[in-house]
Motif scaffolding. Structure first.
Motif, mmCIF file in Angstrom:
data_model
loop_
_atom_site.group_PDB
_atom_site.id
_atom_site.type_symbol
_atom_site.label_atom_id
_atom_site.label_comp_id
_atom_site.label_asym_id
_atom_site.label_seq_id
_atom_site.Cartn_x
_atom_site.Cartn_y
_atom_site.Cartn_z
ATOM 1 N N GLY A 11 0.807 -1.160 0.058
ATOM 2 C CA GLY A 11 0.099 -0.038 -0.091
ATOM 3 C C GLY A 11 0.875 1.072 0.085
ATOM 4 O O GLY A 11 2.139 1.231 -0.268
ATOM 5 N N LYS A 12 0.017 2.449 0.259
ATOM 6 C CA LYS A 12 0.832 3.492 0.071
ATOM 7 C C LYS A 12 1.900 3.800 1.253
ATOM 8 O O LYS A 12 3.151 4.327 0.808
ATOM 9 C CB LYS A 12 -0.198 4.847 0.560
ATOM 10 N N MET A 13 1.939 3.214 2.510
ATOM 11 C CA MET A 13 3.028 3.297 3.213
ATOM 12 C C MET A 13 4.139 2.768 2.872
ATOM 13 O O MET A 13 5.443 3.028 2.855
ATOM 14 C CB MET A 13 2.507 2.784 4.809
ATOM 15 N N ALA A 14 3.734 1.162 2.612
ATOM 16 C CA ALA A 14 4.991 0.485 1.967
ATOM 17 C C ALA A 14 5.746 1.009 0.770
ATOM 18 O O ALA A 14 7.022 0.908 0.943
ATOM 19 C CB ALA A 14 4.538 -0.862 1.650
ATOM 20 N N ILE A 32 14.816 -6.483 -2.586
ATOM 21 C CA ILE A 32 13.605 -6.082 -2.256
ATOM 22 C C ILE A 32 12.691 -7.001 -2.748
ATOM 23 O O ILE A 32 12.740 -7.049 -4.008
ATOM 24 C CB ILE A 32 13.364 -4.593 -2.288
ATOM 25 N N LYS A 33 11.746 -7.591 -1.944
ATOM 26 C CA LYS A 33 10.636 -8.341 -2.590
ATOM 27 C C LYS A 33 9.444 -8.131 -1.815
ATOM 28 O O LYS A 33 9.468 -7.883 -0.590
ATOM 29 C CB LYS A 33 11.148 -9.961 -2.356
ATOM 30 N N VAL A 34 8.234 -7.999 -2.410
ATOM 31 C CA VAL A 34 6.995 -7.525 -1.933
ATOM 32 C C VAL A 34 5.808 -8.151 -2.472
ATOM 33 O O VAL A 34 6.091 -9.178 -3.463
ATOM 34 C CB VAL A 34 6.806 -6.087 -2.186
ATOM 35 N N LEU A 69 5.734 -5.932 7.925
ATOM 36 C CA LEU A 69 4.238 -6.540 8.033
ATOM 37 C C LEU A 69 3.344 -5.191 7.605
ATOM 38 O O LEU A 69 3.147 -4.494 8.584
ATOM 39 C CB LEU A 69 3.792 -7.106 8.953
ATOM 40 N N ALA A 70 3.343 -4.717 6.555
ATOM 41 C CA ALA A 70 2.679 -3.517 6.141
ATOM 42 C C ALA A 70 1.319 -3.850 5.537
ATOM 43 O O ALA A 70 0.803 -3.227 4.436
ATOM 44 C CB ALA A 70 3.538 -2.835 4.934
ATOM 45 N N VAL A 71 0.350 -4.232 6.453
ATOM 46 C CA VAL A 71 -0.790 -4.704 6.362
ATOM 47 C C VAL A 71 -1.488 -3.816 7.518
ATOM 48 O O VAL A 71 -1.105 -3.451 8.588
ATOM 49 C CB VAL A 71 -1.057 -6.060 6.281
ATOM 50 N N LYS A 72 -2.880 -3.877 6.987
ATOM 51 C CA LYS A 72 -3.842 -2.977 8.051
ATOM 52 C C LYS A 72 -3.951 -3.789 9.284
ATOM 53 O O LYS A 72 -3.851 -5.338 9.244
ATOM 54 C CB LYS A 72 -5.077 -2.885 7.506
ATOM 55 N N PRO A 73 -4.369 -3.504 10.373
ATOM 56 C CA PRO A 73 -4.525 -4.081 12.061
ATOM 57 C C PRO A 73 -5.306 -5.109 11.764
ATOM 58 O O PRO A 73 -5.168 -6.184 12.374
ATOM 59 C CB PRO A 73 -5.041 -2.945 12.690
ATOM 60 N N THR A 118 6.621 -0.261 14.956
ATOM 61 C CA THR A 118 7.091 1.001 14.240
ATOM 62 C C THR A 118 6.099 1.623 13.828
ATOM 63 O O THR A 118 4.910 1.338 13.880
ATOM 64 C CB THR A 118 8.204 0.793 13.155
ATOM 65 N N MET A 119 6.189 3.242 13.627
ATOM 66 C CA MET A 119 5.270 4.025 13.048
ATOM 67 C C MET A 119 5.874 5.055 12.150
ATOM 68 O O MET A 119 6.337 5.948 12.672
ATOM 69 C CB MET A 119 4.463 4.718 14.099
ATOM 70 N N PRO A 120 6.118 4.843 11.081
ATOM 71 C CA PRO A 120 6.447 5.974 9.904
ATOM 72 C C PRO A 120 5.838 6.550 9.465
ATOM 73 O O PRO A 120 4.533 6.588 9.981
ATOM 74 C CB PRO A 120 7.069 4.709 8.820
ATOM 75 N N ASN A 121 5.944 7.546 8.425
ATOM 76 C CA ASN A 121 4.755 8.518 8.088
ATOM 77 C C ASN A 121 5.211 8.703 6.333
ATOM 78 O O ASN A 121 6.128 8.185 5.920
ATOM 79 C CB ASN A 121 4.745 9.711 8.706
ATOM 80 N N THR A 122 4.282 8.938 5.628
ATOM 81 C CA THR A 122 4.204 9.209 4.126
ATOM 82 C C THR A 122 5.281 10.090 3.603
ATOM 83 O O THR A 122 5.925 9.823 2.566
ATOM 84 C CB THR A 122 3.017 9.514 3.535
ATOM 85 N N PRO A 123 5.766 11.062 4.304
ATOM 86 C CA PRO A 123 6.883 11.629 3.679
ATOM 87 C C PRO A 123 8.151 10.928 3.667
ATOM 88 O O PRO A 123 9.055 11.564 2.861
ATOM 89 C CB PRO A 123 7.202 13.075 4.677
ATOM 90 N N SER A 124 8.122 9.577 4.005
ATOM 91 C CA SER A 124 9.169 8.752 3.626
ATOM 92 C C SER A 124 9.554 8.903 2.093
ATOM 93 O O SER A 124 10.367 8.332 1.672
ATOM 94 C CB SER A 124 8.843 7.485 4.330
#
Length: 266
Positions: A11-14, A32-34, A69-73, A118-124
Motif C-alpha cells: 500500500g501507500k506506506m509500504a 527487495i521483494k514484496v 508487515l505492512a498490512v492493516k491491523p 514502528t510508526m513511519p509516515n508518508t513523507p518517507s
C-alpha cells in the motif's frame, strides 16, 4: 548492506518506504521483494520500483532477512497465521500497523521472535520521513542498527519506549494530514487575496518547510522563533492573536487526543 528486505503489503506506506530506501541507494531493487493481493498492484510496483513482486506471502516471508508487515491491523493476525511456520530464527519482523503491540506479535506467531514495532509516515516517500520504533528483548544491538539504517535511508527515526507508541501517530504518523490542511488553508488565503493557486501552494509549502528546518537546525524553542517574527504592533502578532482567539492550539491538541483514543481502540 546485504540484507534482503521483504514487504508483505504494498500500500501507500509500504511504497513510500520502498521509494525512500531505493532513492537513498542504501539497497538495490534486487534486495527487495514484496507481496500484494492484486495483479494490478503487483504490476504497478514492478514497473515503478523494479523490485520482485508476488501474490505469495510465504515466498516473501521465507526469503527476507528483515520482513515488514505492512498490512492493516484487522488482517494482521490472518497474515501471520499464513507465514508463521516459515519464519527463520534470524528474521527481524517489523510491523507498521497502528495498535499492534510487541506482545501481540509474539502471541500471534506463537513463539519468540525478533519483533520491532514502528510508526513511519508518508513523507518517507521523499526521504523526509519521521519514524518511531520500539523493540523486544530478542532484538540485538546489531539487529537494531540494521533496522535504524533502513529507516534512516528515508528520513529520521527515534527509538522510544513501547508505552509511548500509541501516542506516536498523533504527533508524527498522522500529523502530515494536519499540515497539508494548514498548507491548503494558507494557499486559500493567498488565493483570496489574488495570488494564483499554484504559486500560493509553493509559497505556503516552502514557508512550512523553512519553519520546520529552523526548529530542527537552530535548536531554538518554537515559541522563541515565533516571537522573532512578531514585531510589536505588527501584522504577524495580529494574525497570531486571531489564531489564538479561534482556538488554534486547542484544536490541534484536541485532534491529537482524538487520534490517540482511536489508536488505543484498534
Amino acid at each position: 548492506m546485504n540484507e534482503k528486505i521483504g514487504f508483505i503489503g504494498s500500500g501507500k506506506m509500504a511504497q513510500a518506504m520502498i521509494k525512500g530506501i531505493l532513492s537513498s541507494a542504501t539497497f538495490a531493487p534486487k534486495q527487495i521483494k514484496v507481496s500484494a493481493k492484486s495483479d494490478e498492484t503487483i504490476n504497478k510496483v514492478k514497473e515503478k520500483y523494479s523490485v520482485h513482486a508476488t501474490k505469495d506471502n510465504e515466498e516473501v516471508a521465507k526469503w527476507a532477512d528483515i520482513l515488514f508487515l505492512a498490512v492493516k491491523p484487522d488482517i494482521h493476525n490472518e497474515v501471520i497465521q499464513e507465514i508463521r511456520s516459515v519464519i527463520a530464527e534470524h528474521t527481524i519482523i517489523i510491523t507498521v500497523a497502528a495498535g499492534i503491540t510487541l506482545d501481540t506479535l509474539e502471541s500471534d506467531f506463537g513463539k519468540k521472535i525478533k519483533a520491532v514495532r514502528t510508526m513511519p509516515n508518508t513523507p518517507s516517500f521523499v526521504g523526509e520521513g519521521m519514524s518511531a520504533l520500539s523493540i523486544n528483548d530478542m532484538v540485538t544491538s546489531d539487529d537494531l542498527e540494521q533496522v535504524l539504517a533502513i529507516f534512516r535511508s528515508f528520513g529520521e527515526v527515534e527509538v522510544v519506549a513501547e508505552r509511548l507508541m500509541d501516542s506516536i501517530p498523533a504527533i508524527s504518523g498522522s500529523s502530515p494530514a494536519y499540515v497539508y490542511m494548514f498548507i491548503e488553508a494558507l494557499a486559500d488565503g493567498g488565493v483570496k487575496d489574488g495570488i494564483p493557486r499554484e504559486q500560493a501552494y509553493r509559497l505556503a509549502a516552502q514557508a512550512v518547510l523553512g519553519a520546520a528546518k529552523m526548529v530542527l537546525e537552530t535548536g531554538m524553542h518554537p515559541g522563541e522563533l515565533k516571537d522573532q517574527v512578531c514585531t510589536p504592533g505588527g501584522a504577524t502578532i495580529e494574525a497570531v492573536s486571531a489564531l489564538e482567539l479561534n482556538g488554534f492550539r486547542a484544536s490541534v491538541l484536541q485532534a491529537m487526543e482524538s487520534c490517540t483514543k482511536k489508536i488505543k481502540k484498534l
